[in-house]
Design a protein around this motif. Structure first.
Motif, mmCIF file in Angstrom:
data_model
loop_
_atom_site.group_PDB
_atom_site.id
_atom_site.type_symbol
_atom_site.label_atom_id
_atom_site.label_comp_id
_atom_site.label_asym_id
_atom_site.label_seq_id
_atom_site.Cartn_x
_atom_site.Cartn_y
_atom_site.Cartn_z
ATOM 1 N N ARG A 58 -17.823 -21.278 -16.686
ATOM 2 C CA ARG A 58 -18.122 -20.641 -15.405
ATOM 3 C C ARG A 58 -18.519 -19.175 -15.618
ATOM 4 N NH1 ARG A 58 -13.350 -21.581 -12.766
ATOM 5 N NH2 ARG A 58 -13.953 -23.751 -12.647
ATOM 6 N N VAL A 59 -17.791 -18.478 -16.483
ATOM 7 C CA VAL A 59 -18.085 -17.066 -16.774
ATOM 8 C C VAL A 59 -19.480 -16.909 -17.375
ATOM 9 C CG1 VAL A 59 -17.435 -15.139 -18.286
ATOM 10 C CG2 VAL A 59 -15.684 -16.348 -16.998
ATOM 11 N N LEU A 60 -19.840 -17.829 -18.267
ATOM 12 C CA LEU A 60 -21.133 -17.721 -18.944
ATOM 13 C C LEU A 60 -22.272 -18.418 -18.202
ATOM 14 C CD1 LEU A 60 -20.141 -18.200 -22.684
ATOM 15 C CD2 LEU A 60 -20.431 -16.080 -21.399
ATOM 16 N N GLY A 61 -21.944 -19.173 -17.165
ATOM 17 C CA GLY A 61 -22.986 -19.868 -16.416
ATOM 18 C C GLY A 61 -23.615 -21.004 -17.191
ATOM 19 N N PHE B 273 -22.503 -18.268 -30.424
ATOM 20 C CA PHE B 273 -22.455 -17.387 -29.263
ATOM 21 C C PHE B 273 -23.413 -16.240 -29.538
ATOM 22 C CE2 PHE B 273 -18.278 -19.378 -28.830
ATOM 23 C CZ PHE B 273 -18.163 -19.539 -27.451
ATOM 24 N N ASP B 274 -24.174 -15.824 -28.531
ATOM 25 C CA ASP B 274 -25.019 -14.649 -28.726
ATOM 26 C C ASP B 274 -24.229 -13.393 -28.337
ATOM 27 O OD1 ASP B 274 -25.236 -14.303 -25.903
ATOM 28 O OD2 ASP B 274 -27.116 -15.419 -25.820
ATOM 29 N N CYS B 275 -24.817 -12.238 -28.543
ATOM 30 C CA CYS B 275 -24.119 -10.967 -28.292
ATOM 31 C C CYS B 275 -23.710 -10.818 -26.834
ATOM 32 C CB CYS B 275 -24.994 -9.787 -28.716
ATOM 33 S SG CYS B 275 -25.209 -9.675 -30.494
ATOM 34 N N TRP B 276 -24.584 -11.190 -25.915
ATOM 35 C CA TRP B 276 -24.263 -11.097 -24.494
ATOM 36 C C TRP B 276 -23.060 -11.968 -24.160
ATOM 37 C CZ3 TRP B 276 -24.003 -14.581 -20.458
ATOM 38 C CH2 TRP B 276 -23.872 -14.027 -19.181
ATOM 39 N N GLU B 277 -23.047 -13.197 -24.671
ATOM 40 C CA GLU B 277 -21.931 -14.110 -24.412
ATOM 41 C C GLU B 277 -20.632 -13.557 -24.991
ATOM 42 O OE1 GLU B 277 -24.375 -18.332 -24.357
ATOM 43 O OE2 GLU B 277 -23.737 -17.479 -26.271
ATOM 44 N N ALA B 278 -20.700 -13.018 -26.198
ATOM 45 C CA ALA B 278 -19.516 -12.422 -26.827
ATOM 46 C C ALA B 278 -18.979 -11.282 -25.977
ATOM 47 C CB ALA B 278 -19.846 -11.948 -28.234
ATOM 48 N N ALA B 279 -19.878 -10.454 -25.461
ATOM 49 C CA ALA B 279 -19.467 -9.328 -24.615
ATOM 50 C C ALA B 279 -18.847 -9.814 -23.313
ATOM 51 C CB ALA B 279 -20.669 -8.426 -24.330
ATOM 52 N N ILE C 6 -13.480 -11.865 -33.943
ATOM 53 C CA ILE C 6 -13.731 -13.227 -33.490
ATOM 54 C C ILE C 6 -15.203 -13.611 -33.653
ATOM 55 C CG2 ILE C 6 -13.818 -14.709 -31.442
ATOM 56 C CD1 ILE C 6 -11.209 -13.275 -30.525
ATOM 57 N N PHE C 7 -16.099 -12.759 -33.177
ATOM 58 C CA PHE C 7 -17.500 -13.144 -33.080
ATOM 59 C C PHE C 7 -18.407 -12.675 -34.218
ATOM 60 C CE2 PHE C 7 -15.993 -13.218 -28.651
ATOM 61 C CZ PHE C 7 -16.365 -14.498 -28.306
ATOM 62 N N PHE C 8 -18.043 -11.593 -34.907
ATOM 63 C CA PHE C 8 -18.997 -11.003 -35.835
ATOM 64 C C PHE C 8 -18.489 -10.816 -37.263
ATOM 65 C CE2 PHE C 8 -19.951 -9.417 -31.541
ATOM 66 C CZ PHE C 8 -21.181 -10.016 -31.381
ATOM 67 N N LYS C 9 -17.251 -11.100 -37.523
ATOM 68 C CA LYS C 9 -16.698 -10.902 -38.867
ATOM 69 C C LYS C 9 -17.257 -11.940 -39.816
ATOM 70 C CE LYS C 9 -13.195 -8.639 -40.952
ATOM 71 N NZ LYS C 9 -12.378 -7.528 -40.656
ATOM 72 N N ARG C 10 -17.619 -11.508 -40.996
ATOM 73 C CA ARG C 10 -18.125 -12.434 -42.007
ATOM 74 C C ARG C 10 -17.157 -12.556 -43.131
ATOM 75 N NH1 ARG C 10 -23.283 -14.462 -41.490
ATOM 76 N NH2 ARG C 10 -24.333 -13.482 -39.803
#
Length: 68
Positions: free
Chosen positions: A23-26, A42-48, A64-68
């Motif tokens: 719902r939050v991400l549509g 997840f793209d950057c907008w979704e992560a934000a 969570i989203f960007f660590k390698r």
């Protein structure tokens, strides 16, 4: 590599479901499930959006989203 187990943990902590996240991400719950399984990133907008919604710190978001 995204740490979806950490994201799942944050959702559980805050008593949020995949449906709430969708719902939050549509988008659909199926899309969220695919993202959580690592099939779709997840793209950057979704992560934000998710980070803001869950009240994650910048460090948590990065871990969570960007660590390698």
């Amino acid at each position: 590599m995204m740490e979806m187990s950490k994201l799942k943990g944050k959702l559980t902590e805050r008593k949020k479901s995949y449906k709430d996240c969708a719902r939050v991400l549509g988008c659909s719950v199926t899309t969220i499930n695919n993202k959580m399984q690592g099939r779709i990133p997840f793209d950057c907008w979704e992560a934000a959006q998710i980070s803001e919604w869950l009240g994650l710190s910048s460090d948590e978001c990065i871990n969570i989203f960007f660590k390698r």
